[in-house]
Design a protein around this motif. Structure first.
Motif, short mmCIF file in Angstrom:
data_model
loop_
_atom_site.label_atom_id
_atom_site.label_comp_id
_atom_site.label_asym_id
_atom_site.label_seq_id
_atom_site.Cartn_x
_atom_site.Cartn_y
_atom_site.Cartn_z
N GLU A 156 10.41 100.02 6.83
CA GLU A 156 11.65 99.26 6.62
C GLU A 156 12.57 99.41 7.83
O GLU A 156 12.52 100.41 8.54
CB GLU A 156 12.35 99.74 5.36
CG GLU A 156 12.69 101.22 5.38
CD GLU A 156 13.00 101.77 4.00
OE1 GLU A 156 13.28 100.97 3.10
OE2 GLU A 156 12.95 102.99 3.84
N HIS A 172 19.01 95.31 6.59
CA HIS A 172 17.96 95.44 5.59
C HIS A 172 16.91 94.38 5.89
O HIS A 172 17.04 93.59 6.83
CB HIS A 172 18.54 95.28 4.18
CG HIS A 172 19.48 94.12 4.05
ND1 HIS A 172 19.06 92.81 3.96
CD2 HIS A 172 20.84 94.08 4.03
CE1 HIS A 172 20.10 92.01 3.87
NE2 HIS A 172 21.20 92.75 3.92
N TRP A 173 15.85 94.34 5.08
CA TRP A 173 14.74 93.44 5.36
C TRP A 173 15.17 91.98 5.44
O TRP A 173 14.66 91.21 6.25
CB TRP A 173 13.63 93.60 4.33
CG TRP A 173 12.42 94.31 4.86
CD1 TRP A 173 11.84 95.42 4.34
CD2 TRP A 173 11.64 93.97 6.01
NE1 TRP A 173 10.76 95.80 5.10
CE2 TRP A 173 10.61 94.91 6.13
CE3 TRP A 173 11.72 92.95 6.96
CZ2 TRP A 173 9.66 94.88 7.15
CZ3 TRP A 173 10.77 92.91 7.99
CH2 TRP A 173 9.76 93.86 8.07
N GLU A 174 16.13 91.59 4.59
CA GLU A 174 16.53 90.18 4.59
C GLU A 174 17.20 89.78 5.91
O GLU A 174 17.27 88.59 6.24
CB GLU A 174 17.46 89.89 3.41
CG GLU A 174 16.88 90.26 2.06
CD GLU A 174 15.46 89.76 1.83
OE1 GLU A 174 15.13 88.64 2.27
OE2 GLU A 174 14.66 90.51 1.20
N ARG A 178 14.48 87.97 7.76
CA ARG A 178 13.69 86.99 7.02
C ARG A 178 13.28 85.80 7.90
O ARG A 178 12.11 85.40 7.92
CB ARG A 178 14.46 86.49 5.80
CG ARG A 178 13.66 85.50 4.97
CD ARG A 178 14.49 84.74 3.97
NE ARG A 178 13.66 83.70 3.35
CZ ARG A 178 13.37 82.53 3.91
NH1 ARG A 178 13.85 82.23 5.12
NH2 ARG A 178 12.60 81.66 3.29
N VAL A 225 12.34 88.38 1.55
CA VAL A 225 11.29 89.31 1.97
C VAL A 225 10.87 90.18 0.80
O VAL A 225 9.69 90.50 0.63
CB VAL A 225 11.77 90.17 3.16
CG1 VAL A 225 10.69 91.17 3.57
CG2 VAL A 225 12.15 89.29 4.35
N GLN A 271 5.02 96.93 3.77
CA GLN A 271 6.22 96.91 4.62
C GLN A 271 5.86 97.21 6.07
O GLN A 271 6.36 96.56 6.99
CB GLN A 271 7.25 97.93 4.13
CG GLN A 271 8.03 97.52 2.92
CD GLN A 271 9.29 98.35 2.73
OE1 GLN A 271 10.36 97.82 2.47
NE2 GLN A 271 9.17 99.65 2.84
N THR A 331 6.39 94.84 9.42
CA THR A 331 7.05 95.31 10.65
C THR A 331 6.15 95.08 11.86
O THR A 331 6.61 94.60 12.91
CB THR A 331 7.40 96.80 10.54
OG1 THR A 331 8.35 96.98 9.49
CG2 THR A 331 8.00 97.32 11.84
#
Length: 438
Positions: free
Chosen positions: A47, A253-255, A258, A299, A317, A321
């Motif tokens: 992450e 964060h992941w979003e 996106r 995501v 995850q 990446t």
């Protein structure tokens, strides 16, 4: 020479539990100084970090760490074996670390140490059992713990190892011990019990006044802003987060990734995806099959759809990446990773850390990098690319942030809450230049 303890951290973000670990590490080892190996913009579980590596290094220095060294992304976004090997290799390469202290759920190494000695060399029996379990569709962490337990003949020990290795800090601790064995290191391992908050706890324990897991702290930050997490983080962590967030540099964060991630998933061919790290066993086909119905998904929704019994959330995850950063299987292969890191990248130091750097100039087995342009190395190039990709997720990314690693020297804190600007320690430039060139 003063005793030095090494710690391996992510500080996502630095909280009260980390302060406890740091304090106990110095107390248990009797060390006067502390060196921290810290992950860069993307972490071991695949992450993105909540804050930049520079902000998290600053937190470490504010806490009292003397020298902060970046773990190259080749090792930072890896399963426990290679994450541990890369981090321990850096501590070993300094030539000045006496102890390595890490947290485990039990606070004991009595079974992990003999197991590590067996696993430091290739164990055919365990590898065969591991392969058999994986062929049955069992996920890697469960299969690994079951295979490792076969190395013990005592039933009670078998059961205890099986239980221990299903806990993430024991698994990581085991791989720290294996890395020390493989490197023939004289660094002495120490462990302390994890205090109260479990690794995956998503909310603070009602029985504790000031300790929560990093997972719980992040959840509070995302849901209620920094004030909600204030009881569980030091004041300097709060202040650094407020500064970074106010400048549009988080929370990441992941979003935040996106759009570029979805672009890559949609434009890469099956054959191109298959070349990327962690895209294994036909996952490229699963991705392409799901994309038409997930083109507007988050995501998190993509990860949920990709999840199967065989593949852990963490593995998926890490795969995303590697896709985001175009990391190939070839460059992340075991043969390549076994070569070890190629440099010691300094992110920050205090006045004691400066003295450690002077010692390392004589003892280090790897070049010391304080300026990105001072060294040409494939791993360093990937670190710089990852940092730029991370900074590009900021609200209004500036060119200087995208290429900060080229422009700015390491952070230096002379005393508590005194962060030096680039110009404030120009007098150290000659020393730092010489340290990186030797």
């Amino acid at each position: 020479m003063s005793t030095v303890v090494g710690i391996i951290v992510e500080y996502n973000p630095l909280h009260n539990g980390h302060v406890h670990h740091y304090s106990r590490a110095k107390e248990l080892s009797g060390a006067k100084h502390c060196i921290a190996i810290i992950s860069g913009p993307f972490l071991q579980r695949g992450e993105p970090a909540l804050l930049s590596k520079h902000a998290r290094a600053e937190m470490a220095l504010e806490m009292g760490v003397d020298l902060v060294i970046e773990l190259p992304i080749h090792y930072a976004v890896q399963p426990a074996e290679w994450f541990a090997y890369g981090a321990v290799s850096l501590l070993e390469a300094t030539g000045i670390v006496d102890y390595l202290c890490f947290g485990t759920e039990s606070g004991s190494l009595h079974l992990l140490t003999p197991l590590a000695k067996q696993l430091a060399t290739e164990n055919n029996m365990m590898q065969q059992e591991l392969a058999r379990l994986l062929d049955q569709g069992i996920n890697y962490p469960t299969a690994y713990s079951a295979a490792a337990s076969t190395l013990f003949s005592n039933v009670d020990e078998k059961e205890e190892i099986l239980r221990l290795l299903l806990q993430p800090n024991h698994t990581l601790g085991l791989h720290y011990l294996i890395a020390l064995e493989r490197l023939g290191s004289s660094i002495i391992p120490l462990t302390i019990p994890r205090e109260s908050a479990a690794y995956h706890d998503t909310s603070p324990s009602p029985s504790l006044s000031n300790i929560a897991s990093a997972t719980a702290v992040r959840k509070l930050i995302f849901e209620g802003h920094i004030e909600a997490a204030a009881p569980y983080i030091p004041r300097y962590t709060q202040e650094i987060m407020k500064r970074e967030f106010s400048a549009g540099k988080g929370p990441i964060h992941w979003e935040s990734f996106r759009q570029p991630l979805m672009h890559l998933l949609m434009t890469q061919t099956l054959s191109q995806l298959s070349l990327l790290s962690e895209v294994t066993e036909g996952l490229e086909y699963r991705i392409k099959k799901l994309l038409p119905i997930l083109s507007h998904a988050t995501v998190a929704e993509l990860l949920h759809s990709l999840k199967t019994k065989r593949y852990t959330h963490t593995k998926l995850q890490r795969m995303l990446t590697h896709i985001l950063l175009s990391h190939t299987k070839e460059e992340m292969s075991p043969d390549e990773l076994a070569k070890g890191p190629g440099y010691l990248r300094i992110l920050g130091f205090n006045s004691h850390g400066q003295q450690l750097l002077k010692q390392m100039k004589k003892t280090s087995t790897l070049p010391i990098v304080v300026k990105a342009s001072a060294l040409t190395h494939d791993h360093l190039e990937r670190d710089l690319q990852a940092a730029a990709a991370y900074a590009n997720s900021y609200n209004q990314p500036q060119a200087r942030e995208l290429f900060r690693d080229y422009y700015e020297p390491p952070i230096r804190i002379c005393s508590k809450s005194q962060v030096f600007s680039t110009k404030a320690y120009a007098s150290d430039a000659a020393f730092l230049r010489n340290a990186s060139e030797d």
